[in-house]
Write a protein that holds these residues in place. Sequence first.
Motif, PDB file in Angstrom:
ATOM      1  N   GLN A 167       0.839  -0.791  -0.136  1.00  0.00           N
ATOM      2  CA  GLN A 167       0.059  -0.126   0.266  1.00  0.00           C
ATOM      3  C   GLN A 167       0.715   1.137  -0.335  1.00  0.00           C
ATOM      4  OE1 GLN A 167      -2.515   0.955   3.934  1.00  0.00           O
ATOM      5  NE2 GLN A 167      -3.609   1.480   2.038  1.00  0.00           N
ATOM      6  N   ASP A 168       0.698   2.047  -1.294  1.00  0.00           N
ATOM      7  CA  ASP A 168       1.142   3.417  -1.002  1.00  0.00           C
ATOM      8  C   ASP A 168       0.965   4.960  -0.086  1.00  0.00           C
ATOM      9  OD1 ASP A 168       2.753   4.870  -2.323  1.00  0.00           O
ATOM     10  OD2 ASP A 168       1.050   6.617  -1.955  1.00  0.00           O
ATOM     11  N   SER A 171      -0.787   7.949  -1.032  1.00  0.00           N
ATOM     12  CA  SER A 171      -2.903   7.662  -1.564  1.00  0.00           C
ATOM     13  C   SER A 171      -3.417   6.696  -0.798  1.00  0.00           C
ATOM     14  CB  SER A 171      -2.341   7.907  -2.910  1.00  0.00           C
ATOM     15  OG  SER A 171      -1.968   6.554  -3.289  1.00  0.00           O
ATOM     16  N   ALA A 173      -3.551   3.385  -2.188  1.00  0.00           N
ATOM     17  CA  ALA A 173      -3.589   2.509  -3.043  1.00  0.00           C
ATOM     18  C   ALA A 173      -2.511   1.644  -2.543  1.00  0.00           C
ATOM     19  CB  ALA A 173      -3.761   3.708  -4.430  1.00  0.00           C
ATOM     20  N   TYR A 174      -3.124   0.496  -3.648  1.00  0.00           N
ATOM     21  CA  TYR A 174      -2.161  -1.001  -3.496  1.00  0.00           C
ATOM     22  C   TYR A 174      -1.413  -0.671  -5.006  1.00  0.00           C
ATOM     23  CZ  TYR A 174      -4.819  -2.143   0.600  1.00  0.00           C
ATOM     24  OH  TYR A 174      -5.405  -1.692   1.621  1.00  0.00           O
ATOM     25  N   LEU A 175      -0.015  -1.367  -4.913  1.00  0.00           N
ATOM     26  CA  LEU A 175       0.385  -0.698  -6.235  1.00  0.00           C
ATOM     27  C   LEU A 175       1.553  -2.207  -5.824  1.00  0.00           C
ATOM     28  CD1 LEU A 175       1.806   2.596  -6.021  1.00  0.00           C
ATOM     29  CD2 LEU A 175       0.355   2.235  -6.875  1.00  0.00           C
ATOM     30  N   VAL A 177       5.001  -3.473  -7.711  1.00  0.00           N
ATOM     31  CA  VAL A 177       5.888  -2.396  -7.967  1.00  0.00           C
ATOM     32  C   VAL A 177       6.923  -3.523  -8.898  1.00  0.00           C
ATOM     33  CG1 VAL A 177       7.960  -0.612  -7.707  1.00  0.00           C
ATOM     34  CG2 VAL A 177       5.578  -0.003  -6.380  1.00  0.00           C
TER      35      VAL A 177
END
Length: 195
Positions: A167-168, A171, A173-175, A177
């Motif tokens: 999770q960022d 934000s 949001a789940y990313l 990477v």
Amino acid sequence: MALAKVVLPLVSLGLLATLFLFARGREYEPSLPFAQVDIEALAREQRIDGPAFSTVTRDGSKLYLSAKTVRPDLSGSSAINSTTITGGLRMPNSGSIDLVADNAVIDGKSKIAELSGQVEIQTSTGYLVSTQRIAAMLDMARIESSGHVNATGPIGTLDAGRMILSQDAQSGAYLLVFKDGVKLIYEPKERGDRQ
């Protein structure tokens, strides 16, 4: 009347006695089915077949894991060894991942599940990631590979040295990477494929 009071009960006793005397013997089968297991093998090894684990992480994601078998780690640590793992992570924003792996070591003390063997992760955004080893946190939505990953997705195929799903902090949001030498083969959709 007095004779009937004596004769009728005697006749009924005689009828009951003949029922018991002439009734055929029945062969009884065991009413409870018994599992065909090797009792000696069960006594030698400690294991649980078909266990499941689920929790809600600090960020509100739902994590669940199930295994074919679980055995305690004989080294005396708090870890357990598992085989044929399936599981998933459901994020609060309705994103999700499903995963399968050959083996896992789950350490409740450090709150980490290390999955190994052939590990596959399927994301709700359309990515299929294959690798040999990942570490999943049990108390937060974070999955990280310790080595090379192959992935296919909506934009094409890619190879990377490792990947992190988390999770960022800014934000929320789940990313997903990809890092360390990412090679992408971009495969755009043709116009006829668009709807």
